[in-house]
Write an enzyme that holds these catalytic residues in place. Structure first.
Site, PDB file in Angstrom:
ATOM      1  N   LYS A   1       0.838  -1.212   0.000  1.00 41.47           N
ATOM      2  CA  LYS A   1       0.000   0.000   0.000  1.00 41.47           C
ATOM      3  C   LYS A   1       0.870   1.258   0.000  1.00 41.47           C
ATOM      4  CE  LYS A   1      -1.855  -1.109   3.955  1.00 41.47           C
ATOM      5  NZ  LYS A   1      -1.095  -2.334   4.289  1.00 41.47           N
TER       6      LYS A   1
ATOM      7  N   ARG B   1      -9.400   0.725   9.114  1.00 48.33           N
ATOM      8  CA  ARG B   1      -8.847  -0.580   9.419  1.00 48.33           C
ATOM      9  C   ARG B   1      -9.800  -1.420  10.251  1.00 48.33           C
ATOM     10  NH1 ARG B   1      -2.888   0.314   9.020  1.00 48.33           N
ATOM     11  NH2 ARG B   1      -1.871  -1.551   9.739  1.00 48.33           N
TER      12      ARG B   1
ATOM     13  N   ARG C   1      12.152  -5.431   4.904  1.00 49.60           N
ATOM     14  CA  ARG C   1      11.886  -4.042   4.503  1.00 49.60           C
ATOM     15  C   ARG C   1      12.844  -3.059   5.174  1.00 49.60           C
ATOM     16  NH1 ARG C   1       5.990  -1.671   5.396  1.00 49.60           N
ATOM     17  NH2 ARG C   1       6.329  -2.468   7.485  1.00 49.60           N
TER      18      ARG C   1
ATOM     19  N   ARG D   1      11.908  -1.061  10.675  1.00 54.42           N
ATOM     20  CA  ARG D   1      10.881  -0.654  11.635  1.00 54.42           C
ATOM     21  C   ARG D   1      10.848  -1.620  12.820  1.00 54.42           C
ATOM     22  NH1 ARG D   1       5.407   0.550   8.243  1.00 54.42           N
ATOM     23  NH2 ARG D   1       4.565  -0.755   9.904  1.00 54.42           N
TER      24      ARG D   1
ATOM     25  N   ARG E   1       0.719  -8.871  13.633  1.00 53.27           N
ATOM     26  CA  ARG E   1       0.047  -7.879  12.768  1.00 53.27           C
ATOM     27  C   ARG E   1      -0.801  -8.580  11.708  1.00 53.27           C
ATOM     28  NH1 ARG E   1       5.046  -4.846  10.673  1.00 53.27           N
ATOM     29  NH2 ARG E   1       3.585  -3.731   9.334  1.00 53.27           N
TER      30      ARG E   1
END
Ligand code: AP5
Length: 225
Positions: free
Chosen positions: A21, A93, A132, A165, A176
């Protein structure tokens, strides 16, 4: 940043953590000059600055849970004030957030022009998130294997440092993904019957996903009731 073409659009980018996203929001921002509003980026900036909002959000984020609806809805009412074009990345969400967004946009006479669902399987999402690297200042992300920066640890665009992160550890990523299934996946049914809903194959390479997004955006423009 100079946009290739400008267009009024009000999009919800929906999908699990790691579906791409944020990556696609940056592409759309550059192409259409429409601003990405990422609830995750706003919350991380508040955590980094030590604000009251950041203090409320930190423990939820670190444990892979959602920040409470009341905090998020109040934050987004402020963010959306005065904007007639936006890319919503990470919001809504929950069904409660989607209902609050619907009420707010109805009051402002600004209906959504599209809802894009980025679809990917759990194994792929897991690999993407644990590999990431992100520019904490801008939210731009890279991947050690799938989308490496030209120089390791440095953002191609602004030269800023790339970091991992804290919620991209294997343990928190698993939580998550569970949270998404439980609390956010019901939005697929919530938005799925609307004319502007598009399902995008997010397993494809980034450029192929961007092309599919462009096609969906070109076809959108019908407004949600
Ligand atoms: P948030 O920051 O929104 O995280 P997220 O939804 O978990 O989404 P991500 O940013 O992790 O994934 P993405 O889909 O943007 O993927 P990306 O493009 O980076 O939220 C963080 C936390 O904040 C939440 O857990 C929650 O606590 C809180 N929060 C936020 N919003 C909230 C809300 N509304 N309500 C309550 N709480 C909220 O891509 C991932 C990786 O894959 C990158 O490395 C990228 O380079 C790579 N990649 C992307 N596309 C491809 C591709 N097509 N092929 C190969 N690699 C790709």
């Amino acid at each position: 940043m100079s946009a290739v073409e400008t267009r009024t659009m009000r999009l919800v980018l929906l999908g699990p953590p790691g579906a791409g996203k944020g990556t696609q929001a940056k592409v759309l921002e550059e192409r259409f000059g429409v601003r990405q509003i990422s609830t995750g980026d706003i919350l991380r900036a508040n955590v980094a600055q030590g604000t009251a909002l950041g203090a409320q959000a930190k423990a939820f984020m670190e444990s892979g849970k959602l920040v409470t609806d009341d905090i998020i809805i109040a934050m987004m009412e402020n963010e959306l004030a005065g904007k007639d074009s936006f890319l919503l990345d990470g919001f809504p969400r929950t069904v409660a957030q989607a209902q609050a967004l619907g009420t707010l946009l109805e009051r402002l006479h600004l209906p959504l022009t599209g809802v894009l669902l980025f679809d990917a399987d759990r194994d792929t999402l897991f690999k993407r998130l644990t590999g990431r690297w992100t520019n904490a200042r801008t939210g731009r992300s890279y991947h050690a294997e799938f989308n490496p920066p030209k120089v390791a640890g440095i953002d191609d665009v602004d030269g800023g440092p790339l970091v991992q992160r804290p919620d991209d550890t294997a343990e928190v990523v698993a939580k998550r993904l569970d949270t998404y299934e439980r609390e956010t996946a019901p939005l697929i049914a919530y938005y799925g019957s609307h004319a502007t809903f598009s399902r995008i194959d997010a397993l494809a390479p980034i450029a192929t996903v961007s092309a599919a997004v462009n096609r969906a955006v070109a076809q959108s423009g019908t407004v949600l009731p």
